[in-house]
Scaffold this motif. Structure first.
Motif, PDB file in Angstrom:
ATOM      1  N   VAL A  44      -8.961   2.183   4.935  1.00  0.00           N
ATOM      2  CA  VAL A  44      -8.584   3.591   4.793  1.00  0.00           C
ATOM      3  C   VAL A  44      -7.359   3.891   5.664  1.00  0.00           C
ATOM      4  N   PHE A  45      -6.371   4.554   5.075  1.00  0.00           N
ATOM      5  CA  PHE A  45      -5.087   4.873   5.725  1.00  0.00           C
ATOM      6  C   PHE A  45      -4.871   6.382   5.709  1.00  0.00           C
ATOM      7  N   ARG A  46      -3.984   6.834   6.620  1.00  0.00           N
ATOM      8  CA  ARG A  46      -3.538   8.228   6.648  1.00  0.00           C
ATOM      9  C   ARG A  46      -2.085   8.314   6.194  1.00  0.00           C
ATOM     10  N   TRP A  47      -1.746   9.438   5.527  1.00  0.00           N
ATOM     11  CA  TRP A  47      -0.334   9.722   5.254  1.00  0.00           C
ATOM     12  C   TRP A  47      -0.123  11.232   5.261  1.00  0.00           C
ATOM     13  N   SER A  48       1.129  11.629   5.497  1.00  0.00           N
ATOM     14  CA  SER A  48       1.430  13.062   5.553  1.00  0.00           C
ATOM     15  C   SER A  48       2.542  13.458   4.593  1.00  0.00           C
ATOM     16  N   ASP A  49       3.392  12.509   4.235  1.00  0.00           N
ATOM     17  CA  ASP A  49       4.540  12.788   3.367  1.00  0.00           C
ATOM     18  C   ASP A  49       4.432  11.898   2.131  1.00  0.00           C
ATOM     19  N   LEU A  50       4.771  12.454   0.953  1.00  0.00           N
ATOM     20  CA  LEU A  50       4.615  11.718  -0.298  1.00  0.00           C
ATOM     21  C   LEU A  50       5.411  10.422  -0.304  1.00  0.00           C
ATOM     22  N   LYS A  74      -3.481   0.411   9.825  1.00  0.00           N
ATOM     23  CA  LYS A  74      -2.024   0.580   9.815  1.00  0.00           C
ATOM     24  C   LYS A  74      -1.390  -0.517   8.960  1.00  0.00           C
ATOM     25  N   MET A  75      -0.200  -0.223   8.433  1.00  0.00           N
ATOM     26  CA  MET A  75       0.461  -1.187   7.563  1.00  0.00           C
ATOM     27  C   MET A  75       0.912  -2.439   8.312  1.00  0.00           C
ATOM     28  N   SER A  76       0.902  -2.403   9.629  1.00  0.00           N
ATOM     29  CA  SER A  76       1.266  -3.583  10.413  1.00  0.00           C
ATOM     30  C   SER A  76       0.125  -4.607  10.490  1.00  0.00           C
ATOM     31  N   MET A  77      -1.067  -4.212  10.071  1.00  0.00           N
ATOM     32  CA  MET A  77      -2.234  -5.085  10.170  1.00  0.00           C
ATOM     33  C   MET A  77      -2.317  -6.023   8.968  1.00  0.00           C
ATOM     34  N   ARG A  78      -2.928  -7.181   9.174  1.00  0.00           N
ATOM     35  CA  ARG A  78      -3.063  -8.156   8.092  1.00  0.00           C
ATOM     36  C   ARG A  78      -3.925  -7.623   6.951  1.00  0.00           C
ATOM     37  N   VAL A  79      -4.989  -6.871   7.294  1.00  0.00           N
ATOM     38  CA  VAL A  79      -5.866  -6.363   6.238  1.00  0.00           C
ATOM     39  C   VAL A  79      -5.175  -5.323   5.368  1.00  0.00           C
ATOM     40  N   GLU A 117       6.119   8.687   2.245  1.00  0.00           N
ATOM     41  CA  GLU A 117       5.409   7.773   3.141  1.00  0.00           C
ATOM     42  C   GLU A 117       4.282   7.068   2.376  1.00  0.00           C
ATOM     43  N   ALA A 118       3.569   7.823   1.547  1.00  0.00           N
ATOM     44  CA  ALA A 118       2.485   7.230   0.758  1.00  0.00           C
ATOM     45  C   ALA A 118       3.021   6.195  -0.216  1.00  0.00           C
ATOM     46  N   ILE A 119       4.162   6.490  -0.831  1.00  0.00           N
ATOM     47  CA  ILE A 119       4.775   5.541  -1.767  1.00  0.00           C
ATOM     48  C   ILE A 119       5.189   4.270  -1.038  1.00  0.00           C
ATOM     49  N   GLU A 120       5.778   4.435   0.143  1.00  0.00           N
ATOM     50  CA  GLU A 120       6.188   3.271   0.933  1.00  0.00           C
ATOM     51  C   GLU A 120       4.968   2.423   1.310  1.00  0.00           C
ATOM     52  N   MET A 121       3.889   3.056   1.703  1.00  0.00           N
ATOM     53  CA  MET A 121       2.674   2.314   2.046  1.00  0.00           C
ATOM     54  C   MET A 121       2.119   1.589   0.819  1.00  0.00           C
ATOM     55  N   ALA A 122       2.115   2.271  -0.313  1.00  0.00           N
ATOM     56  CA  ALA A 122       1.572   1.671  -1.531  1.00  0.00           C
ATOM     57  C   ALA A 122       2.367   0.436  -1.942  1.00  0.00           C
ATOM     58  N   ASN A 123       3.695   0.511  -1.797  1.00  0.00           N
ATOM     59  CA  ASN A 123       4.567  -0.547  -2.312  1.00  0.00           C
ATOM     60  C   ASN A 123       4.862  -1.655  -1.303  1.00  0.00           C
ATOM     61  N   LEU A 131       4.594   9.977  -8.863  1.00  0.00           N
ATOM     62  CA  LEU A 131       3.957   8.829  -8.228  1.00  0.00           C
ATOM     63  C   LEU A 131       3.811   7.671  -9.210  1.00  0.00           C
ATOM     64  N   ALA A 132       3.473   7.981 -10.456  1.00  0.00           N
ATOM     65  CA  ALA A 132       3.316   6.923 -11.458  1.00  0.00           C
ATOM     66  C   ALA A 132       4.617   6.153 -11.658  1.00  0.00           C
ATOM     67  N   ARG A 133       5.745   6.863 -11.578  1.00  0.00           N
ATOM     68  CA  ARG A 133       7.047   6.194 -11.715  1.00  0.00           C
ATOM     69  C   ARG A 133       7.374   5.360 -10.490  1.00  0.00           C
ATOM     70  N   LYS A 134       7.008   5.835  -9.318  1.00  0.00           N
ATOM     71  CA  LYS A 134       7.452   5.216  -8.076  1.00  0.00           C
ATOM     72  C   LYS A 134       6.544   4.087  -7.577  1.00  0.00           C
ATOM     73  N   VAL A 135       5.269   4.148  -7.906  1.00  0.00           N
ATOM     74  CA  VAL A 135       4.341   3.130  -7.408  1.00  0.00           C
ATOM     75  C   VAL A 135       4.515   1.841  -8.204  1.00  0.00           C
ATOM     76  N   GLU A 136       4.645   0.729  -7.505  1.00  0.00           N
ATOM     77  CA  GLU A 136       4.949  -0.556  -8.134  1.00  0.00           C
ATOM     78  C   GLU A 136       3.658  -1.290  -8.506  1.00  0.00           C
ATOM     79  N   SER A 137       3.058  -0.846  -9.587  1.00  0.00           N
ATOM     80  CA  SER A 137       1.844  -1.478 -10.105  1.00  0.00           C
ATOM     81  C   SER A 137       1.922  -1.523 -11.622  1.00  0.00           C
ATOM     82  N   GLY A 138       1.300  -2.532 -12.205  1.00  0.00           N
ATOM     83  CA  GLY A 138       1.376  -2.708 -13.649  1.00  0.00           C
ATOM     84  C   GLY A 138       0.348  -1.917 -14.431  1.00  0.00           C
ATOM     85  N   TYR A 139      -0.719  -1.463 -13.780  1.00  0.00           N
ATOM     86  CA  TYR A 139      -1.800  -0.756 -14.461  1.00  0.00           C
ATOM     87  C   TYR A 139      -2.246   0.385 -13.557  1.00  0.00           C
TER      88      TYR A 139
END
Length: 481
Positions: free
Chosen positions: A393-399, A376-381, A401-407, A428-436
């Motif tokens: 490994v994480f679960r998601w159901s809504d796009l 879960k996103m509340s965990m340190r790992v 939600e996945a973006i929020e978890m990624a960022n 997703l490429a526009r919304k995910v906050e990663s440089g590569y």
């Protein structure tokens, strides 16, 4: 057992020991034996390197691009000529497996040749500022570049990253990691007779040696690859002595987002490949967070565990081995601690999680490749970089939600997106906050494509034209009519 290797620094074209006559031992992570030692560089050694680099750069800046390029090609060829020797030494010094270490040497040479060919792109502009005058810009070098190298890709970073600095007209001082410094000493041997004295200096040592480079007022351009905490410390220390240009390629907690329409077998293979188990997960771009849609979660997790269970752990010099030991005792303890924390916070250990058992694993810094589920996103790992072979490994159901978890982390280095829907991929490429970002692939660094992170993952990019230009400053020249 062979005698430990005695490495030397390269200062002013000479292979030398440290002025303080102190040494650092280098340990084989397979069995904790001492395989070599290198000089513990002092502030006086750094000063000697700066004096040599300053003199060499004043001559080098007047060398034509064609001649600079010819030298870089010569250095690349000399590096590859000893690729087998270097890769075997790096495998013993780092714990990384032999295949990737050999590729590292060839990749470094390829990148050096790339920059040798890009030299003519160091150019300015003509600006129509006035009707009668002439207004132009030109690019000029900083002078001396200081570069601090991490332990995971020692010669790949030391060799390839000197090329853009030299092509731009700078000299350079390289400080390898004290955890895996031996290949840099071989690099010093190779280049001692090929490079004008002082143009490239290699100073081995510890954090104090690095601090002397960072804080030297004549080194106005710094580049670092490593942890966020050290990167921030470099920014602070550099700012205390002068206005410096600092680029940082730092850590990552990188997501791999898998949509339900993806090819599940390809996803499972990519998830294992992207975790960089061949480096024991000790690579900043590792996609260590696998975000699976609910519809496919169980199937993909099962396939991933099956693949991870087949990874062969053992002596990294054996070409059939998929994963060696951690680089150091500190890295091992950190990894095991995070696995324990994850378990305490409610994650399930789907595979691994312990030291392997058996005679060959009694000594050394060994840990099993590990898969954590129910994270879960509340965990340190979920948010903190482990820099070990631990896939969460994480679960998601809504796009969204996945973006929020990624960022929802402080990092933003890499990300992978898996879907057959081009609209979804671009969204997703526009919304995910990663440089590569990778789409339907993972792990590959493509030639001349800039690599760098957002947020706490760094400042600036490397591996492309922009890196070479970053070693220059713009000077404007105005001619009156």
């Amino acid at each position: 057992m062979s005698e430990p290797i005695v490495g030397r620094m390269l200062i002013d074209g000479k292979l030398v020991g440290g002025l303080g006559d102190q040494w650092l031992d280098s340990v084989d992570p397979v069995d904790e034996s001492i395989i070599g030692r290198v000089p513990l560089g002092t502030r006086d050694d750094v000063e000697a390197a700066v004096v040599a680099a300053d003199a060499a750069q004043k001559a080098w800046v007047d060398v034509d691009i064609k001649e600079r390029s010819a030298l870089i090609y010569k250095l690349a060829d000399a590096l590859e000529a000893r690729a087998k020797e270097i890769s075997e030494l790096e495998t013993r010094d780092t714990g990384n497996t032999i295949g990737p270490m050999l590729r590292d040497v060839h990749t470094a040479a390829d990148r050096m040749r790339l920059y040798a060919g890009l030299g003519y792109e160091i150019k300015g502009q003509t600006i129509p500022a006035t009707a009668g005058g002439l207004h132009v810009t030109t690019r000029v070098p900083f002078g001396i570049v200081g570069r601090i190298i991490p332990f995971n890709h020692p010669v790949a970073f030391a060799a390839s990253r000197l090329a853009p600095a030299l092509m731009s007209g700078n000299s350079i001082i390289i400080k390898p990691s004290e955890q895996s410094p031996l290949s840099a000493c071989v690099l010093a041997e190779i280049y001692a007779d090929l490079i004008p004295p002082g143009l490239v200096n290699i100073v081995t040592g510890d954090a104090e040696t690095g601090a002397a480079i960072v804080r030297h007022p004549k080194i106005r351009r710094l580049a670092f690859i490593g942890s966020v905490s050290t990167g921030m410390a470099i920014q602070r220390a550099a700012a205390e002595v002068a206005v410096k240009t600092v680029t940082l390629e730092l850590g990552g907690k990188n997501p791999m987002i898998v949509c339900p329409d993806a090819d599940l077998d390809a996803v499972a293979a990519a998830a294992v490949r992207g975790m960089n188990f061949a480096w024991q997960g000790q690579s900043c771009g590792s996609t260590s967070r696998l975000l699976l849609h609910n519809e496919i979660h169980d199937k993909v997790l099962e396939k991933v565990v099956e693949r991870v269970a087949k990874l062969k752990i053992g002596n990294p010099l054996d070409p059939s081995v998929n994963m060696g030991p951690m680089n150091s005792k500190a890295q091992l303890e950190k990894t095991l601690n995070y696995i324990q924390i994850a378990h305490q916070e409610g994650a399930r250990i789907a595979y691994g999680g312990h030291r392997p058992v058996g005679g060959e694993f009694e000594k050394g810094y060994w840990v099993e490749p590990t898969v954590l589920s129910d994270v879960k996103m509340s965990m340190r790992v979920a948010k903190e970089e482990i820099f070990g072979p631990v896939l969460s490994v994480f679960r998601w159901s809504d796009l969204d939600e996945a973006i929020e978890m990624a960022n929802n982390v402080d990092y933003g280095l890499t990300a992978a997106i898996w879907t057959k829907d081009i609209d979804r991929a671009l969204y997703l490429a526009r919304k995910v906050e990663s440089g590569y970002l990778w789409i339907n692939t993972v792990g590959t660094h493509f030639r001349n494509v800039p690599y760098g992170g957002l947020k706490n993952s760094g400042v600036g990019t490397e591996e492309g034209l922009d890196e070479m230009l970053s070693y220059t400053q713009i000077k404007a020249i105005n001619f009156a009519a």
